[in-house]
Design a protein around this motif. Structure first.
Motif, PDB file in Angstrom:
ATOM      1  N   SER A   7      23.763  -8.587  11.508  1.00 13.07           N
ATOM      2  CA  SER A   7      23.963  -7.407  10.673  1.00 13.07           C
ATOM      3  C   SER A   7      25.306  -7.434   9.958  1.00 13.07           C
ATOM      4  O   SER A   7      25.461  -6.802   8.904  1.00 13.07           O
ATOM      5  N   VAL A  15      23.562  -2.250   3.976  1.00 15.09           N
ATOM      6  CA  VAL A  15      22.260  -2.150   4.635  1.00 15.09           C
ATOM      7  C   VAL A  15      22.377  -2.602   6.091  1.00 15.09           C
ATOM      8  O   VAL A  15      21.752  -2.024   6.986  1.00 15.09           O
ATOM      9  N   GLY A  35      21.392  -0.408   9.209  1.00 13.10           N
ATOM     10  CA  GLY A  35      20.387  -0.957  10.117  1.00 13.10           C
ATOM     11  C   GLY A  35      20.913  -1.100  11.532  1.00 13.10           C
ATOM     12  O   GLY A  35      20.191  -0.839  12.500  1.00 13.10           O
ATOM     13  N   ILE A  37      20.895   2.302  13.177  1.00 14.96           N
ATOM     14  CA  ILE A  37      19.543   2.662  13.617  1.00 14.96           C
ATOM     15  C   ILE A  37      19.166   1.877  14.868  1.00 14.96           C
ATOM     16  O   ILE A  37      18.557   2.419  15.806  1.00 14.96           O
ATOM     17  N   PHE A  38      19.543   0.598  14.889  1.00 10.39           N
ATOM     18  CA  PHE A  38      19.237  -0.250  16.052  1.00 10.39           C
ATOM     19  C   PHE A  38      19.915   0.282  17.310  1.00 10.39           C
ATOM     20  O   PHE A  38      19.286   0.392  18.372  1.00 10.39           O
ATOM     21  N   PHE A  65      10.744   2.761  15.234  1.00 12.48           N
ATOM     22  CA  PHE A  65      11.595   2.762  14.043  1.00 12.48           C
ATOM     23  C   PHE A  65      11.766   4.187  13.512  1.00 12.48           C
ATOM     24  O   PHE A  65      12.859   4.591  13.110  1.00 12.48           O
TER      25      PHE A  65
END
Length: 301
Positions: free
Chosen positions: A146, A152, A156, A159-160, A198
């Motif tokens: 990442s 992004v 991301g 969120i992970f 997700f």
């Protein structure tokens, strides 16, 4: 006795998680703050004393030493324990409002439930530590990849990590409520979350981003004001923390950091709890059975 106008056990879409979190917060904010302040008054005072003690020993010009490292580590341990205890109190608070659907309980009820289940908290923390050692490689790989994706990648990654936190949280509550034993709760949590993981991760990340931004602003403004006052009125310099005002400032900073951790833990539990109830409802369908049972009792009457 008036019941809360909030439905815990139901399916939710992505936008409904955020709205329901705000709705729940409106209902419980005052009551929850009062209960948590009473429960955590002593830990917060302890953190203030630790901060003041460190301020009497060191200043900005202090050189690194083993003693300095030990004292800062001790303060960090106290802060971590306070945050974990606050997290536990918030979990018991959430379970009480879910089960009773009222706010007619106090800190004694929260403390009693926490004390009765403290062995589960300790056992789960031990198991979670072992699981974290096993999971550190895949988590590290995702984190490393990442870094190379601008913007992004950071979103991301957020969120992970939200999904990871939610996985641990749901695993504990499945164990805490007796749905699974300690050896199965992590797999059961993954099973309950995987179909919409997700979506749950995005919902958790959005809610976390909202209250992190709000808390940051709440902390930033008084911090800037205190800093300006210290710089302009109190002759802020490298020896400032040797003065009485400097030590008070450090103590206030320690208490502010502790309060930040407590509020963050409380809000995280409420947002995770709503997602947990949705995931659990999709897996076990308890709300359907409860409604059928109520219909049966009504017809019998």
């Amino acid at each position: 006795m008036d019941l809360m106008d909030f439905e815990f056990k139901r399916e939710r879409k992505l936008g409904e998680f955020v709205q329901d979190f705000i709705n729940l917060l409106k209902i419980i904010l005052g009551h929850c703050a009062k209960v948590m302040i009473r429960l955590l008054f002593v830990p917060v005072c302890l953190m203030v004393l630790v901060s003041y003690y460190i301020s009497t020993k060191y200043n900005l010009s202090a050189e690194f030493s083993v003693d300095l490292f030990f004292n800062i580590g001790f303060a960090f341990i106290i802060l971590s324990i306070t945050a974990l205890v606050a997290f536990g109190f918030a979990i018991e608070y959430f379970l009480l409002i879910r089960d009773t659907r009222t706010l007619e309980f106090d800190e004694r009820d929260v403390w009693r439930n926490f004390k009765e289940n403290i062995a589960k908290y300790i056992r789960f923390l031990s198991a979670a530590f072992i699981v974290s050692i096993i999971a550190v490689i895949p988590i590290g790989i995702v984190t490393f990849l990442s870094v190379f994706i601008p913007l992004v990648g950071s979103v991301g990654l957020g969120i992970f990590y939200a999904m990871i936190g939610l996985w641990y949280f749901c695993a504990f509550l499945l164990y805490r409520e007796g749905y699974d034993d300690l050896t199965d709760c992590f797999l059961s949590s993954f099973s309950a979350l995987r179909k919409r993981v997700f979506e749950y991760g995005i919902a958790s990340y959005v809610v976390s981003f909202l209250f992190q931004s709000l808390l940051s602003l709440v902390v930033l403004i008084p911090s800037l004001l205190i800093g300006l006052i210290a710089y302009n009125s109190l002759e802020f310099n490298s020896d400032f923390f040797n003065t009485f005002y400097g030590r008070i400032l450090v103590s206030c900073g320690g208490s502010l950091l502790t309060l930040f951790s407590i509020v963050y833990a409380m809000l995280a539990v409420m947002s995770y709890g709503i997602i947990y109830e949705t995931a659990k409802e999709l897996k076990y369908g308890e709300d359907i059975f409860e409604k059928i049972s109520k219909i049966g009792r009504s017809n019998h009457g």
